[in-house]
Design an enzyme around this catalytic site. Structure first.
Site, mmCIF file in Angstrom:
data_model
loop_
_atom_site.group_PDB
_atom_site.id
_atom_site.type_symbol
_atom_site.label_atom_id
_atom_site.label_comp_id
_atom_site.label_asym_id
_atom_site.label_seq_id
_atom_site.Cartn_x
_atom_site.Cartn_y
_atom_site.Cartn_z
ATOM 1 N N TRP A 72 1.144 6.527 5.840
ATOM 2 C CA TRP A 72 2.233 7.080 4.622
ATOM 3 C C TRP A 72 1.817 8.605 5.626
ATOM 4 C CZ3 TRP A 72 -0.611 10.134 0.755
ATOM 5 C CH2 TRP A 72 0.755 10.330 -0.568
ATOM 6 N N LYS A 107 -0.549 2.067 -3.474
ATOM 7 C CA LYS A 107 -1.683 1.174 -3.926
ATOM 8 C C LYS A 107 -3.015 1.823 -4.216
ATOM 9 C CE LYS A 107 -2.389 -1.928 -7.250
ATOM 10 N NZ LYS A 107 -2.258 -1.933 -8.120
ATOM 11 N N ARG A 138 0.629 -1.214 -0.388
ATOM 12 C CA ARG A 138 0.110 0.058 -0.048
ATOM 13 C C ARG A 138 0.395 1.261 0.101
ATOM 14 N NH1 ARG A 138 -5.240 -0.716 2.272
ATOM 15 N NH2 ARG A 138 -5.339 1.117 2.580
ATOM 16 N N LYS A 161 2.555 4.123 -16.665
ATOM 17 C CA LYS A 161 3.507 3.273 -16.538
ATOM 18 C C LYS A 161 4.932 3.253 -16.133
ATOM 19 C CE LYS A 161 1.494 1.446 -15.216
ATOM 20 N NZ LYS A 161 0.124 0.890 -15.248
ATOM 21 N N GLU A 216 5.905 6.709 -13.406
ATOM 22 C CA GLU A 216 5.420 6.137 -11.912
ATOM 23 C C GLU A 216 6.420 5.394 -11.994
ATOM 24 O OE1 GLU A 216 1.781 2.949 -12.343
ATOM 25 O OE2 GLU A 216 1.467 4.076 -10.699
ATOM 26 N N GLU A 258 -1.693 5.482 -21.090
ATOM 27 C CA GLU A 258 -1.395 4.163 -19.968
ATOM 28 C C GLU A 258 0.278 3.739 -20.026
ATOM 29 O OE1 GLU A 258 -2.066 3.104 -17.304
ATOM 30 O OE2 GLU A 258 -1.757 0.994 -16.903
ATOM 31 N N HIS A 305 -0.860 20.573 -34.158
ATOM 32 C CA HIS A 305 -0.879 21.483 -33.634
ATOM 33 C C HIS A 305 -0.264 22.534 -32.318
ATOM 34 C CE1 HIS A 305 -4.312 21.051 -36.184
ATOM 35 N NE2 HIS A 305 -4.710 20.044 -35.455
HETATM 36 O O1 M6R Z 1 -7.887 1.437 -7.560
HETATM 37 P P1 M6R Z 1 -8.052 2.214 -8.316
HETATM 38 O O2 M6R Z 1 -8.652 1.738 -9.548
HETATM 39 O O3 M6R Z 1 -8.996 2.349 -7.971
HETATM 40 O O4 M6R Z 1 -6.380 2.684 -8.422
HETATM 41 C C1 M6R Z 1 -7.061 3.933 -9.421
HETATM 42 C C2 M6R Z 1 -5.217 4.988 -9.568
HETATM 43 O O5 M6R Z 1 -4.965 5.734 -8.285
HETATM 44 C C3 M6R Z 1 -4.658 3.756 -9.901
HETATM 45 O O6 M6R Z 1 -4.487 3.049 -11.159
HETATM 46 C C4 M6R Z 1 -2.666 4.070 -9.393
HETATM 47 O O7 M6R Z 1 -3.299 5.501 -11.371
HETATM 48 C C5 M6R Z 1 -2.025 3.087 -10.232
HETATM 49 N N1 M6R Z 1 -0.795 3.629 -9.760
HETATM 50 C C6 M6R Z 1 -1.420 2.919 -11.866
HETATM 51 O O8 M6R Z 1 0.005 2.158 -12.060
#
Ligand code: M6R
Length: 613
Positions: free
Chosen positions: A74, A608, A27, A490, A493, A486, A509
């Site tokens: 956190w 997470k 988490r 990736k 992050e 996406e 543009h």
């Molecule tokens: O648990 P969720 O799918 O609602 O989370 C949404 C975002 O926080 C999550 O997808 C985040 O962008 C990830 N770290 C992406 O890899």
């Protein structure tokens, strides 16, 4: 974001709590702590840093007892250090508490308590809760009553667990609002409590999910749930089937790598039991969709965050193309405040891996308030997004531990594809032959995903091209525009490389001004309706000296001739192509980050599950 574990029973609470916290490491956290009731006193060990450090603290000064709580924090108020780490004690030292959430009226309560003579030990918002409990204990002498009174004063959404040295037979857990999930694990003569199931799955499969605005009084032999006013409410036990072994890294170096590889299985499980290939039919029983209702739907909103939002962007194309229902996709944190116009016969679909994302839950509430039907696509069984919805689709991909979402991106793509076919079928808008074709296209999907996974080494081999790179541009079009978003997310992050994604047709543009030999371009160019357009955009970038890395279908010589490198994927039916195009991009981000020696499963500043706004 914060993790909570508690235990009451005959066993030594310390190892149970520490191992539970370890299971919640995914988490994201920056400090950890534990409090144990031992011989009439509450003993605490806590500090900034990883749980391994907490293990060291406990072995240097052992703790033993049958009642305890632990926490991974956190930081929101006050920096990560020992003083601010949970658990927090009240000023008399008789009550101890762990907390997940943000006390929104913290300043007012803090000043009020300070004026009453409370001397705060930390800079946290959490400490006001335990000091409030202390305040009310002086007048009521009952921990439950004091907790109820304290909670009625704090604003925001919270999960807490608390105990008192004067009532050492019980834990009290509470949940206020939508953040801060609390689950009680039922044992035999012992009970557990946690913010998330994985923390306690090793000990029990019998779970009770605490509803908002409820308090649980947990002793070794009993569980009682009350409202904040003290009315006793009935609770229902659920049997959980997740295997804790599935939450282990197994043969892989990181959870992210393992989870990328789990996508053949998650594709198979997503399709299994829902697709009847003989009759070309889809069944999604938990969504409870009738033909009558399907025929009345005028519009669909999709609300989600991050990766789940990108899945929603693909979902829009799938539903509009297959079911001919207009779809709007919103970032949940924007939707909740933009006063969306929701007319009758609207469905809002929330997509969320955790099912606990605060913005997504708030967007759901907004949609509900305006009269929309609510569906959710969730991975975490029993999560709030599942329970708030009128119907749900479960992602069937098992626990996702790596902070960077991978298998929980591709699973909802297929869920949305299934939903689109089902909607079209029930609305009688899909010619039979086309329905058979769409259903049949699913047959090969797990295998196509498997082929992409087998090519990991090819991706790994080009990771070195990014050694000195600090910016990257991802280009896509049509159904693979979200793949570009996406892929860029990736990379950002986990490798901390700045990556931007653009619809390729938009380059002229403005963004084309960025292009030079130092900006690698990742072009997602499968053989689909947009392939010609991508070719011409790649040509324009090439003419300006850009280094091109393309994602292309096997045998596409034209793309090969224009690219510096190609990551090959097998030809996939175009509506399902985002499932295969993303896989090399997941691997690319993974191997670049790995080569840079970064903390892939727990990237900096990320958690997470984002349970606060
Ligand atoms: O648990 P969720 O799918 O609602 O989370 C949404 C975002 O926080 C999550 O997808 C985040 O962008 C990830 N770290 C992406 O890899």
């Amino acid at each position: 974001m914060c993790g909570i574990v508690g235990y009451v029973g005959p066993r030594d609470a310390t190892p149970i709590i520490l191992q539970g916290l370890q299971r919640l490491e995914y988490r994201g956290y920056d400090s950890a702590g534990i409090a144990i009731y031992s011989q009439g006193e509450i003993e605490i060990r806590r500090d900034a840093g990883k749980i391994s450090h907490l293990f060291d603290l406990v072995s240097a000064a052992p703790l033993h007892g049958h009642l305890g709580i632990g926490h991974t924090r956190w930081a929101t108020h006050g920096e990560p250090n020992a003083r601010n780490a949970h658990p927090h004690l009240s000023s008399s030292g008789r009550v101890v508490l762990v907390h997940n959430g943000i006390v929104e009226n913290y300043h007012t309560l803090h000043d009020e308590l300070e004026a009453e003579g409370v001397h705060f030990q930390s800079e946290t918002d959490t400490e006001v809760i335990v000091q409030l409990i202390e305040r009310y204990l002086s007048s009521s002498n009952s921990l439950v009553t004091a907790v109820q009174k304290a909670l009625s004063e704090i604003q925001g959404a919270h999960g807490i667990v608390v105990f008192s040295r004067d009532e050492p037979d019980k834990l009290i857990a509470a949940r206020i609002g939508n953040a801060g999930g609390v689950v009680i694990g039922l044992g035999d003569g012992e009970n557990f409590v946690a913010s998330d199931l994985p923390a306690i799955l090793e000990y029990t499969r019998r779970a009770v999910f605490l509803d908002p605005q409820k308090i649980a009084i947990i002793t070794p032999a009993s569980l009682q749930i009350q409202t904040l006013n003290g009315e006793i409410v009935n609770w229902k036990e659920q049997h959980v089937t997740w295997d804790p072994i599935a939450a282990e890294k197994g043969e892989y170096q990181h959870f992210m790598q393992k989870e990328i590889h789990e996508q053949v299985r998650s594709m198979t499980d997503t399709i299994a039991g829902r697709v009847n290939f003989s009759f070309g039919k889809i069944s999604l029983p938990e969504i409870q969709l009738t033909p009558e209702f399907a025929q009345t739907i005028h519009k669909i909103f999709i609300v989600a965050c991050g990766t789940a939002y990108h899945a929603g962007l693909v979902g829009k194309i799938l539903i509009e193309r297959i079911a001919h229902i207009p779809v709007e996709v919103d970032i949940a944190s924007e939707f909740r405040y933009r006063d969306p116009i929701i007319e009758p016969n609207t469905v809002t679909i929330a997509i969320s891996q955790s099912g606990e994302t605060a913005d997504t839950l708030a967007a759901m509430e907004e949609a509900r308030k305006k009269g929309s039907t609510l569906w959710s696509i969730v991975n975490a069984i029993g999560s709030q997004a599942m329970r708030l919805a009128d119907g749900f689709i479960s992602m069937q991909c098992g626990p996702e531990i790596g902070v960077a979402s991978t298998k929980a991106y591709t699973a909802p793509l297929v869920d949305l594809y299934l939903l689109a076919i089902l909607l079209a079928d029930l609305r009688n808008t899909l010619p039979t032959q086309m329905r058979y074709q769409l259903v049949n296209d699913l047959r090969r999907l797990p295998n196509l995903v498997g082929i992409c996974l087998d090519r990991e080494t090819e991706v790994q081999e080009i990771a070195h091209l990014f050694t000195d790179v600090s910016n990257c541009l991802y280009l896509g079009r049509g159904i693979n525009m979200p793949t570009a978003y996406e892929g860029a997310l990736k990379l950002k992050e986990i490798s901390y490389i700045h990556a931007e994604a653009y619809p390729a047709g938009e380059m002229k543009h403005g963004p084309i001004a960025l292009i030079d030999k130092n900006l690698p371009i990742i072009a997602i160019a499968p053989k689909d309706l947009w392939n010609e357009k991508m070719v011409s955009q790649i040509e324009q970038a090439k003419a300006r000296g850009a280094k091109i890395i393309s994602i292309a279908n096997d045998g596409d010589e034209r793309i090969k001739s224009l690219s510096d490198r190609v990551l090959w994927i097998p030809q996939t039916p175009w509506l399902l192509s985002p499932v295969t195009t993303i896989i090399p991009l997941q691997f690319l981000a993974y191997h670049i980050a790995h080569q840079r020696g970064l903390d892939i499963d727990q990237p900096r500043n990320l958690a997470k599950s984002v349970t606060v706004e």
